[in-house]
Design an enzyme around this catalytic site. Sequence first.
Site, PDB file in Angstrom:
ATOM      1  N   MET A 173    -110.471   9.906  38.649  1.00 49.01           N
ATOM      2  CA  MET A 173    -109.847   9.634  39.919  1.00 49.01           C
ATOM      3  C   MET A 173    -110.746  10.123  41.030  1.00 49.01           C
ATOM      4  O   MET A 173    -110.439  11.101  41.676  1.00 49.01           O
ATOM      5  CB  MET A 173    -108.478  10.331  39.933  1.00 49.01           C
ATOM      6  CG  MET A 173    -107.800  10.400  41.266  1.00 49.01           C
ATOM      7  SD  MET A 173    -107.671   8.794  41.979  1.00 49.01           S
ATOM      8  CE  MET A 173    -107.282   9.202  43.632  1.00 49.01           C
ATOM      9  N   PRO A 174    -111.871   9.508  41.215  1.00 54.59           N
ATOM     10  CA  PRO A 174    -112.683   9.929  42.355  1.00 54.59           C
ATOM     11  C   PRO A 174    -112.133   9.376  43.671  1.00 54.59           C
ATOM     12  O   PRO A 174    -111.548   8.304  43.708  1.00 54.59           O
ATOM     13  CB  PRO A 174    -114.063   9.355  42.060  1.00 54.59           C
ATOM     14  CG  PRO A 174    -113.862   8.316  41.029  1.00 54.59           C
ATOM     15  CD  PRO A 174    -112.546   8.545  40.372  1.00 54.59           C
ATOM     16  N   LEU A 175    -112.336  10.157  44.708  1.00 54.93           N
ATOM     17  CA  LEU A 175    -112.090   9.706  46.072  1.00 54.93           C
ATOM     18  C   LEU A 175    -113.454   9.641  46.732  1.00 54.93           C
ATOM     19  O   LEU A 175    -114.191  10.626  46.739  1.00 54.93           O
ATOM     20  CB  LEU A 175    -111.185  10.683  46.825  1.00 54.93           C
ATOM     21  CG  LEU A 175    -110.989  10.385  48.312  1.00 54.93           C
ATOM     22  CD1 LEU A 175    -110.297   9.038  48.517  1.00 54.93           C
ATOM     23  CD2 LEU A 175    -110.196  11.501  48.972  1.00 54.93           C
TER      24      LEU A 175
ATOM     25  N   ILE B 153    -115.258   5.334  34.852  1.00 51.75           N
ATOM     26  CA  ILE B 153    -114.089   5.273  35.731  1.00 51.75           C
ATOM     27  C   ILE B 153    -113.438   3.901  35.554  1.00 51.75           C
ATOM     28  O   ILE B 153    -114.131   2.880  35.535  1.00 51.75           O
ATOM     29  CB  ILE B 153    -114.524   5.484  37.206  1.00 51.75           C
ATOM     30  CG1 ILE B 153    -115.198   6.840  37.393  1.00 51.75           C
ATOM     31  CG2 ILE B 153    -113.344   5.310  38.153  1.00 51.75           C
ATOM     32  CD1 ILE B 153    -114.353   8.037  37.050  1.00 51.75           C
TER      33      ILE B 153
ATOM     34  N   THR C 111    -115.356  13.051  45.699  1.00 46.69           N
ATOM     35  CA  THR C 111    -114.539  14.153  45.221  1.00 46.69           C
ATOM     36  C   THR C 111    -113.932  13.714  43.906  1.00 46.69           C
ATOM     37  O   THR C 111    -113.340  12.625  43.821  1.00 46.69           O
ATOM     38  CB  THR C 111    -113.418  14.497  46.229  1.00 46.69           C
ATOM     39  OG1 THR C 111    -114.018  14.788  47.498  1.00 46.69           O
ATOM     40  CG2 THR C 111    -112.601  15.682  45.764  1.00 46.69           C
TER      41      THR C 111
END
Length: 134
Positions: free
Chosen positions: A1-3, A33, A72
């Site tokens: 779950m990258p932002l 991902i 992030t």
Amino acid sequence: MPLVRIDTLRAGRDRLEALGRAVHDALQETLDIPADDCFQILTDHDGTNGTLRYDGYLGVDRDEGIAYITITMRAGRSPDRKRALYRRIAELAHAHAGTEPRNVFVTVTENAPADWSLGHGEAQYAPGPGPVVA
């Protein structure tokens, strides 16, 4: 779950969108991902109301084509996987958006599963007893 946050200087909508695709493709290829796990904040600064500062730090000559990419994500990837990610982002940013690899500036911030709430006031990655009422 990258932002992911991408900041550019006078890149225009098409280039900014292409950079977003490049980063997401690189995350899929190097960190596995999922395709539908795409959360991005894309901002193009006009140089007047907002701008970017850059320099030639560590011998890398950057110019107005700079793209700051901040990711992030949850902790746990090895340094080798991160290096592969950086390399692939630079390659795809050049291929998709025409951004020279020298202008691709990437930083990764890692955190723990409990540091994410994807909606409903829940920590989906850190199962537990549910919301605490104060």
